[in-house]
Design a protein around this motif. Structure first.
Motif, PDB file in Angstrom:
ATOM      1  N   CYS A 132     -26.028  27.414 -24.758  1.00  0.00           N
ATOM      2  CA  CYS A 132     -25.760  28.407 -25.752  1.00  0.00           C
ATOM      3  C   CYS A 132     -27.212  28.840 -25.803  1.00  0.00           C
ATOM      4  O   CYS A 132     -27.347  30.122 -26.320  1.00  0.00           O
ATOM      5  CB  CYS A 132     -24.969  27.651 -26.786  1.00  0.00           C
ATOM      6  SG  CYS A 132     -23.452  27.367 -26.623  1.00  0.00           S
ATOM      7  N   TYR A 184     -29.603  18.955 -34.657  1.00  0.00           N
ATOM      8  CA  TYR A 184     -29.389  18.337 -33.342  1.00  0.00           C
ATOM      9  C   TYR A 184     -29.048  16.692 -33.340  1.00  0.00           C
ATOM     10  O   TYR A 184     -28.193  16.112 -32.873  1.00  0.00           O
ATOM     11  CB  TYR A 184     -30.358  18.358 -32.134  1.00  0.00           C
ATOM     12  CG  TYR A 184     -30.097  17.806 -30.960  1.00  0.00           C
ATOM     13  CD1 TYR A 184     -29.256  18.388 -29.979  1.00  0.00           C
ATOM     14  CD2 TYR A 184     -30.878  16.630 -30.698  1.00  0.00           C
ATOM     15  CE1 TYR A 184     -29.021  17.640 -28.780  1.00  0.00           C
ATOM     16  CE2 TYR A 184     -30.517  15.928 -29.474  1.00  0.00           C
ATOM     17  CZ  TYR A 184     -29.640  16.194 -28.454  1.00  0.00           C
ATOM     18  OH  TYR A 184     -29.575  15.872 -27.231  1.00  0.00           O
ATOM     19  N   VAL A 206     -25.563  22.567 -25.983  1.00  0.00           N
ATOM     20  CA  VAL A 206     -26.392  23.157 -26.842  1.00  0.00           C
ATOM     21  C   VAL A 206     -27.228  23.932 -25.992  1.00  0.00           C
ATOM     22  O   VAL A 206     -27.587  25.185 -26.348  1.00  0.00           O
ATOM     23  CB  VAL A 206     -26.936  22.224 -27.814  1.00  0.00           C
ATOM     24  CG1 VAL A 206     -28.259  23.174 -28.512  1.00  0.00           C
ATOM     25  CG2 VAL A 206     -25.946  21.631 -28.798  1.00  0.00           C
ATOM     26  N   GLY A 249     -25.722  25.975 -31.199  1.00  0.00           N
ATOM     27  CA  GLY A 249     -26.545  26.459 -30.214  1.00  0.00           C
ATOM     28  C   GLY A 249     -26.529  27.982 -30.245  1.00  0.00           C
ATOM     29  O   GLY A 249     -27.586  28.634 -29.823  1.00  0.00           O
ATOM     30  N   ALA A 305     -21.010  21.754 -31.960  1.00  0.00           N
ATOM     31  CA  ALA A 305     -22.188  21.840 -30.950  1.00  0.00           C
ATOM     32  C   ALA A 305     -22.400  23.379 -30.426  1.00  0.00           C
ATOM     33  O   ALA A 305     -23.445  23.889 -30.409  1.00  0.00           O
ATOM     34  CB  ALA A 305     -22.018  21.107 -29.674  1.00  0.00           C
TER      35      ALA A 305
END
Length: 474
Positions: free
Chosen positions: A123, A230, A120, A165, A161
């Motif tokens: 990104c 998250y 994450v 991100g 994920a």
């Protein structure tokens, strides 16, 4: 309820269905626009071309006035420089190994035990640095694949994920993000003033909102959208470990070299251009295209030893930019036809007269049109093009003509529009979602759940709640 009003939703439904099946929006969008026009009593040819004869002393000349082509062309005209330079910047960062070097450095720092964070964070850093989310998908997936293998997590969790991100808060709500979704509202919101143009005084937007609009609301949005997303990804990873669901190799994936020939300091080649873009854009208040150009030049200078691949990477980025902007332009063209039909007036009035406040009204409008087009920037452009001027007028009325308060409300409208664009846009027919699943060799059934919850469900609900609550304080 008129047939024209119903036709809008029939067209939207067909658009989502055909795009979900993997068909190109370049032909799907005009087909669905033609259906909407036909059921609304408008000639599909007129809705598509938008050409009208303007009678004049010399017999009249044609002009592109409205319709599908006008909407698509105008969007292309306004945003091509940003798409073009953004794609080139991302490709230069990709092909020189700069982005990957930075990502690998972050992975080493975090470690595979924190697999979700290790995917994450790079990104988010790249998208906040102005790199196109499409480029981020291609750069990060090979690394994420290795991280999830080391952590023994199912690779089908990886798309969630990456989506969180790349498609998440750094695209819409982090203050100062140079992503186009945070730039578009500045073309609609701010203070109006009289400007001399061709010898006449014309009212124009003279003090537009900026990418740092509504910092307080931005920070709250970061937390209440980002934290649940998250935690959900971590929960899914924990659940997989408890169920002893481990990593399974993807037979279609070919792992490339890790760039071992690059110097150890090369992660700076990924970090410095990102810092340059953010600083030039937010500190020096330069246009997005200038900020991206600075990032491109700096990345090329740092990687001058790789001069042989610099021009090919620029060419590859330039070619890639056309696909991205054409897909979005076609979605905007569909929305332009929707605005032409009689049923849109009912839809617009229902948005404007919605219970609550103007922030909530706008949040619903942007979410609906972003979901309909499968595009955050496209849906927001359509919504603000149709309703932005009216919201701006309502803001001045609420402020009782006080410019300082009116500008504050415009900043809130800017931030709410940006946050709301990143909600329903990631329904299954979204281009970025289809690209991510194709790159990761996963199906919607296998991996879309994580994408949906973190980038669609949570942002949609939270953006509307934030707009509703925040609106009570203006």
């Amino acid at each position: 309820m008129s047939l024209s009003f119903v036709s809008i939703f029939l067209g939207l439904g067909l658009l989502m269905f055909l795009a979900y099946k993997g068909n190109s929006i370049i032909w799907v969008a005009p087909l669905c626009a033609a259906l909407v026009a036909l059921l609304s009593g408008i000639s599909p040819l007129t809705a598509f071309t938008g050409w009208k004869l303007n009678a004049g002393a010399n017999g009249g000349a044609g002009g592109l006035d409205t319709g599908y082509m006008a909407g698509a062309a105008n969007y292309f005209l306004q945003w091509f420089p940003a798409f073009f330079l953004g794609a080139v910047y991302g490709k230069v960062m990709d092909m020189t190994g700069s982005a990957r070097s930075l990502a690998e450095a972050l992975v080493k720092l975090i470690g595979p035990k924190q697999a979700v964070l290790a995917v994450v964070l790079p990104c988010m850093l790249m998208t906040y640095g102005g790199i196109s989310l499409f480029v981020v998908v291609f750069v990060i997936y090979p690394m994420g694949y290795a991280i999830y293998r080391a952590a023994n997590l199912p690779r089908t969790l990886l798309p969630g994920a990456i989506a969180f991100g790349a498609f998440g808060i750094t695209m819409t709500t982090v203050p100062g993000t140079p992503q186009i979704q945070n730039v578009i509202p500045s073309r609609f919101y701010g203070l109006m003033g009289l400007v001399e143009e061709n010898g006449a005084m014309v009212e124009k937007l003279v003090t537009p909102t900026t990418a740092m609009a509504a910092v307080a609301l931005s920070i709250v949005g970061m937390i209440v959208i980002g934290v649940p997303g998250y935690l959900y990804l971590q929960w899914e990873a924990g659940k997989a470990r408890k169920a002893l669901r481990g990593f399974e190799e993807d037979p279609k994936f070919e792992e490339g070299a890790k760039g071992a020939d690059l110097p150890k300091w090369h992660w700076l080649a990924g970090l410095l251009p990102i810092i340059a873009v953010v600083v030039v854009f937010n500190v020096f208040k330069q246009p997005l295209v200038i900020a991206l150009l600075c990032g491109i030049v700096l990345c090329c200078l740092i990687n001058i030893q790789q001069y042989k691949i610099l021009l090919p990477s620029i060419s590859a980025g330039a070619n890639g930019s056309l696909t991205a902007i054409m897909n979005t332009s076609c979605a905007v063209g569909f929305g332009t036809v929707v605005q032409m039909v009689p049923g849109f007036a009912s839809l617009r009035d229902s948005m404007l007269n919605m219970p609550g406040n103007i922030l909530f009204s706008q949040s619903v409008a942007v979410n609906v049109l972003a979901g309909a087009t499968g595009s955050a920037s496209g849906g927001m452009s359509i919504a603000l093009g149709a309703l932005g001027a009216r919201y701006r007028e309502m803001a001045m009325t609420i402020a009782n003509g006080v410019e300082e308060k009116a500008y504050y409300i415009n900043e809130l409208l800017h931030r709410v529009a940006s946050q709301s664009s990143g909600g329903l846009d990631t329904l299954p027919h979204n281009g970025a979602v289809l690209t991510l699943l194709a790159v990761s060799h996963c199906t919607h059934k296998e991996s879309y759940k994580g994408v949906f919850i973190t980038t669609c469900l949570i942002p949609t609900v939270i953006s509307m709640l934030l707009a509703l609550v925040w609106g009570f304080f203006i």
